[in-house]
Write a protein that holds these residues in place. Structure first.
Motif, PDB file in Angstrom:
ATOM      1  N   GLU A 171       8.442 -20.217  25.855  1.00 48.97           N
ATOM      2  CA  GLU A 171       9.485 -19.745  26.901  1.00 48.97           C
ATOM      3  C   GLU A 171       8.373 -19.536  28.196  1.00 48.97           C
ATOM      4  O   GLU A 171       8.998 -19.515  29.197  1.00 48.97           O
ATOM      5  N   LEU A 172       7.237 -19.181  27.834  1.00 47.74           N
ATOM      6  CA  LEU A 172       6.310 -18.691  28.985  1.00 47.74           C
ATOM      7  C   LEU A 172       5.184 -19.443  29.103  1.00 47.74           C
ATOM      8  O   LEU A 172       4.819 -20.137  28.261  1.00 47.74           O
ATOM      9  N   VAL A 173       4.690 -19.780  30.649  1.00 46.52           N
ATOM     10  CA  VAL A 173       3.563 -20.088  30.821  1.00 46.52           C
ATOM     11  C   VAL A 173       2.630 -19.159  31.935  1.00 46.52           C
ATOM     12  O   VAL A 173       3.411 -18.410  32.639  1.00 46.52           O
ATOM     13  N   HIS A 174       1.344 -19.557  32.118  1.00 45.84           N
ATOM     14  CA  HIS A 174       0.738 -18.625  33.043  1.00 45.84           C
ATOM     15  C   HIS A 174       1.282 -19.071  34.433  1.00 45.84           C
ATOM     16  O   HIS A 174       1.682 -20.377  34.664  1.00 45.84           O
ATOM     17  N   ALA A 175       1.312 -18.231  35.425  1.00 46.19           N
ATOM     18  CA  ALA A 175       1.593 -18.300  36.755  1.00 46.19           C
ATOM     19  C   ALA A 175       0.665 -18.064  37.974  1.00 46.19           C
ATOM     20  O   ALA A 175       1.029 -17.903  39.159  1.00 46.19           O
ATOM     21  N   TYR A 176      -0.585 -17.967  37.478  1.00 44.78           N
ATOM     22  CA  TYR A 176      -1.392 -17.854  38.558  1.00 44.78           C
ATOM     23  C   TYR A 176      -1.505 -18.887  39.650  1.00 44.78           C
ATOM     24  O   TYR A 176      -1.553 -18.883  40.719  1.00 44.78           O
ATOM     25  N   GLU A 208      12.688 -21.473  31.033  1.00 48.12           N
ATOM     26  CA  GLU A 208      13.933 -21.872  30.630  1.00 48.12           C
ATOM     27  C   GLU A 208      14.851 -20.751  30.650  1.00 48.12           C
ATOM     28  O   GLU A 208      14.695 -19.709  30.786  1.00 48.12           O
ATOM     29  N   ASN A 209      16.219 -21.233  30.848  1.00 48.40           N
ATOM     30  CA  ASN A 209      17.087 -19.999  30.830  1.00 48.40           C
ATOM     31  C   ASN A 209      17.327 -19.204  29.527  1.00 48.40           C
ATOM     32  O   ASN A 209      17.676 -20.207  28.568  1.00 48.40           O
ATOM     33  N   ASP A 210      17.111 -18.236  29.612  1.00 44.81           N
ATOM     34  CA  ASP A 210      17.365 -17.535  28.278  1.00 44.81           C
ATOM     35  C   ASP A 210      18.528 -16.281  28.608  1.00 44.81           C
ATOM     36  O   ASP A 210      18.352 -15.224  29.159  1.00 44.81           O
ATOM     37  N   TYR A 211      19.806 -16.597  28.149  1.00 47.73           N
ATOM     38  CA  TYR A 211      21.118 -15.622  28.602  1.00 47.73           C
ATOM     39  C   TYR A 211      21.009 -14.499  27.931  1.00 47.73           C
ATOM     40  O   TYR A 211      21.539 -13.544  28.275  1.00 47.73           O
ATOM     41  N   ASP A 212      20.510 -14.580  26.522  1.00 46.70           N
ATOM     42  CA  ASP A 212      20.328 -13.205  25.594  1.00 46.70           C
ATOM     43  C   ASP A 212      19.516 -12.036  26.397  1.00 46.70           C
ATOM     44  O   ASP A 212      19.728 -11.032  26.453  1.00 46.70           O
TER      45      ASP A 212
END
Length: 324
Positions: free
Chosen positions: A243-248, A200-204
């Motif tokens: 906000e994170l998922v694995h990306a293999y 997701e977008n995290d502008y901070d």
């Protein structure tokens, strides 16, 4: 730019952008709402150039802006259609063109190691997982000199299923990064060295949906995870790890707009609801150097013959034509 404080955009008709020419890249990903907001912010004196591939997957949001602009005939269009000599030597390029015309790519003969696009038959999902695991950990790194975590990206049609992103990520984590400091949050086990994606977008933090990185450190005392994204070190509190998922492995939809040195694409009938020409075309064209499809020719045939995903009911084309 979007302003999360107001829920709107900083530039609009009353506060236009300061520019004479705007070049909008990857414009096939722009939906109708975003295109409207963008064009509202363009000053009257400026020219706008849309750059994109209308044969890729349509935008997640409503509309098919780029295709409608092109097909309306209301604006000048330049299309790159010629395959030049260097590109013609690439089966990735010629294979993508064949997919786009509803044909299966042409693959090299068995034993031919000069190609950059291959297909490996695997009727059973578990066999496909075994082939993918061996390619990622041994075959491709040895042959291409690529890093198995940083340079090889698995692109799959779906999240669910044995050949979906969720299961493949668990398999790849166990294979490529089985040990190290770790933390479990929201049912996901994060480990130092893992390849991860922002969802997701995290502008901070100035990180955005689709950004890729590697977990550089996990600090139990500070209760935070440090992720290296490009040349930046971004800190996440443990409570922010949703906000994170694995990306293999990532879905093909998530990969749009990105490029990778090597891609591996499971193409299996268990993904039949998602098999579309634009999906396969998008996946193959994400590869810069090397691409391998693993699965069945039946599934590939289903994909190249189904072009319906490109069709959406819109009125943008007709509205543009009425302004000519």
């Amino acid at each position: 730019m979007f302003n999360p404080g107001t829920g709107g955009f900083r530039h609009n008709e009353e506060n236009p952008l300061e520019s004479d020419i705007l070049i909008i890249d990857e414009s096939s990903m722009i939906d109708q709402v975003l295109a409207y907001q963008l064009l509202q912010a363009v000053p009257q004196r400026a020219a706008v150039i849309f750059v994109g591939d209308a044969d890729q997957l349509p935008s997640v949001g409503p509309g098919r802006v780029l295709r409608d602009i092109i097909s309306s005939g209301a604006v000048p269009v330049v299309a790159l259609t010629e395959i030049f000599r260097q590109a013609a030597e690439s089966r990735i390029v010629t294979g993508a063109h064949r997919i786009n015309h509803g044909q299966l790519p042409e693959f090299p003969e068995e034993g031919d190691k000069s190609s950059d696009l291959y297909f490996i038959e695997a009727a059973e999902a578990q066999k496909a997982i075994g082939i993918i695991s061996k390619m990622v950990s041994e075959s491709i790194p040895q042959r291409q000199g690529l890093n198995p975590i940083d340079d090889i990206q698995i692109l799959t049609p779906m999240q669910k299923g044995e050949l979906g992103a969720r299961n493949l990520n668990q398999v790849m984590q166990a294979l490529l990064n089985p040990h190290g400091r770790e933390v479990e949050r929201f049912g996901i086990l994060f480990r130092e060295g893992d390849r991860v994606m922002q969802t997701e977008n995290d502008y901070d933090k100035e990180v955005f949906n689709g950004d890729l990185g590697r977990i550089a450190a996990i600090d139990e005392e500070q209760r935070e995870v440090v992720v290296k994204i490009d040349d930046r070190r971004v800190k996440y509190e443990f409570r922010e790890l949703d906000e994170l998922v694995h990306a293999y492995a990532v879905t093909i939809h998530k990969s749009q707009g990105s490029e990778y040195p090597c891609v591996i694409i499971p193409v299996h009938t268990q993904h039949f609801v998602m098999l579309q020409r634009s999906l396969l075309y998008t996946a193959v064209t994400r590869a810069k150097k090397f691409a391998v499809l693993v699965g069945t020719k039946k599934a590939m045939g289903m994909a190249v013959s189904h072009a319906d995903a490109r069709e959406r009911v819109t009125t943008l084309k007709e509205r543009l034509q009425s302004q000519k």
